[in-house]
Design a protein around this motif. Structure first.
Motif, PDB file in Angstrom:
ATOM      1  N   UNK A  93       0.818  -1.212   0.000  1.00  0.00           N
ATOM      2  CA  UNK A  93       0.000   0.000   0.000  1.00  0.00           C
ATOM      3  C   UNK A  93       0.850   1.259   0.000  1.00  0.00           C
ATOM      4  N   UNK A  94       1.907   1.264   0.796  1.00  0.00           N
ATOM      5  CA  UNK A  94       2.816   2.408   0.828  1.00  0.00           C
ATOM      6  C   UNK A  94       3.477   2.605  -0.535  1.00  0.00           C
ATOM      7  N   UNK A  95       3.936   1.507  -1.144  1.00  0.00           N
ATOM      8  CA  UNK A  95       4.570   1.603  -2.464  1.00  0.00           C
ATOM      9  C   UNK A  95       3.576   2.117  -3.501  1.00  0.00           C
ATOM     10  N   UNK A  96       2.342   1.613  -3.459  1.00  0.00           N
ATOM     11  CA  UNK A  96       1.323   2.089  -4.393  1.00  0.00           C
ATOM     12  C   UNK A  96       0.995   3.559  -4.182  1.00  0.00           C
ATOM     13  N   UNK A  97       0.906   3.971  -2.926  1.00  0.00           N
ATOM     14  CA  UNK A  97       0.646   5.382  -2.625  1.00  0.00           C
ATOM     15  C   UNK A  97       1.759   6.269  -3.168  1.00  0.00           C
ATOM     16  N   UNK A  98       3.004   5.872  -2.936  1.00  0.00           N
ATOM     17  CA  UNK A  98       4.151   6.652  -3.427  1.00  0.00           C
ATOM     18  C   UNK A  98       4.214   6.664  -4.947  1.00  0.00           C
ATOM     19  N   UNK A  99       3.875   5.540  -5.557  1.00  0.00           N
ATOM     20  CA  UNK A  99       3.924   5.424  -7.008  1.00  0.00           C
ATOM     21  C   UNK A  99       2.867   6.308  -7.652  1.00  0.00           C
ATOM     22  N   UNK A 100       1.672   6.313  -7.096  1.00  0.00           N
ATOM     23  CA  UNK A 100       0.584   7.092  -7.680  1.00  0.00           C
ATOM     24  C   UNK A 100       0.621   8.563  -7.291  1.00  0.00           C
ATOM     25  N   UNK A 101       1.455   8.936  -6.344  1.00  0.00           N
ATOM     26  CA  UNK A 101       1.528  10.332  -5.913  1.00  0.00           C
ATOM     27  C   UNK A 101       2.129  11.225  -6.987  1.00  0.00           C
ATOM     28  N   UNK A 102       3.031  10.690  -7.799  1.00  0.00           N
ATOM     29  CA  UNK A 102       3.710  11.509  -8.792  1.00  0.00           C
ATOM     30  C   UNK A 102       2.873  11.783 -10.024  1.00  0.00           C
ATOM     31  N   UNK A 103       2.491  10.737 -10.740  1.00  0.00           N
ATOM     32  CA  UNK A 103       1.761  10.880 -11.990  1.00  0.00           C
ATOM     33  C   UNK A 103       0.793   9.709 -12.119  1.00  0.00           C
ATOM     34  N   UNK A 104      -0.398   9.811 -11.524  1.00  0.00           N
ATOM     35  CA  UNK A 104      -1.301   8.665 -11.509  1.00  0.00           C
ATOM     36  C   UNK A 104      -1.777   8.252 -12.908  1.00  0.00           C
ATOM     37  N   UNK A 151       1.217   6.514 -14.623  1.00  0.00           N
ATOM     38  CA  UNK A 151       1.464   5.225 -13.975  1.00  0.00           C
ATOM     39  C   UNK A 151       0.389   4.217 -14.348  1.00  0.00           C
ATOM     40  N   UNK A 152      -0.863   4.640 -14.331  1.00  0.00           N
ATOM     41  CA  UNK A 152      -1.956   3.751 -14.734  1.00  0.00           C
ATOM     42  C   UNK A 152      -1.829   3.319 -16.187  1.00  0.00           C
ATOM     43  N   UNK A 153      -1.484   4.262 -17.065  1.00  0.00           N
ATOM     44  CA  UNK A 153      -1.297   3.921 -18.480  1.00  0.00           C
ATOM     45  C   UNK A 153      -0.149   2.941 -18.648  1.00  0.00           C
ATOM     46  N   UNK A 154       0.917   3.116 -17.869  1.00  0.00           N
ATOM     47  CA  UNK A 154       2.058   2.205 -17.950  1.00  0.00           C
ATOM     48  C   UNK A 154       1.646   0.803 -17.527  1.00  0.00           C
TER      49      UNK A 154
END
Length: 155
Positions: A20-31, A34-37
């Motif tokens: 959850x922490x990794x997902x939160x950090x990952x989506x904080x920049x460019x959701x 990141x979703x498209x990737x």
């Protein structure tokens, strides 16, 4: 609950917290990016990569079924000694492909201050080492198979 079950539950909860922490950090920049990737990589894997590597493996298995004398080296099946280093090498290539193929070397240099030059040679070296280690393990297994099949009086 037993002590083992409690330990497993705590480990599972800790892994969920970390994910959850990794997902939160990952989506904080460019959701959106990141979703498209993630969607793009799932589509490319399912429509291109999976049929490619599953087809190669199926063709190899079919060949070995038609020619069973090729399926073993001195009585030891060798296919998994080829599969394991190939899968690990492929995963490394997939993860590090922008740097191995020098597609994003400027962005990497800007972010890290390091050149992207050594990634191709290092990936090739790791790939070679994986196949050499796998071949050595197969050789040891073949040697042990021969030693175990030799009658005691013949030694």
């Amino acid at each position: 609950m037993t002590r083992r079950e409690i330990t497993q539950l705590v480990a599972l909860l800790a892994s969920f917290v970390l994910a959850g922490y990794a997902g939160f950090r990952l989506l904080a920049g460019n959701p959106i990016g990141t979703g498209a990737w993630f969607v793009g990589s799932a589509v490319v894997h399912d429509l291109v990569l999976f049929p490619l590597y599953a087809g190669v493996d199926a063709a190899l298995v079919l060949l070995l079924r038609r020619r069973p004398e090729l399926a073993t080296v001195a009585g030891v099946p060798w296919l998994n000694y080829l599969r394991v280093p190939a899968v690990i090498s492929g995963l490394l290539l997939l993860v590090w492909s922008p740097l191995i193929l020098r597609l994003s070397s400027a962005a990497y240099r800007t972010a890290s201050g390091l050149p992207a030059q050594p990634f191709l040679l290092r990936w090739l070296a790791v790939t070679a080492a994986l196949f050499v280690i796998s071949a050595l393990i197969l050789g040891v297994r073949v040697t042990m198979s021969h030693a175990g099949s030799t009658p005691r009086g013949a030694r």
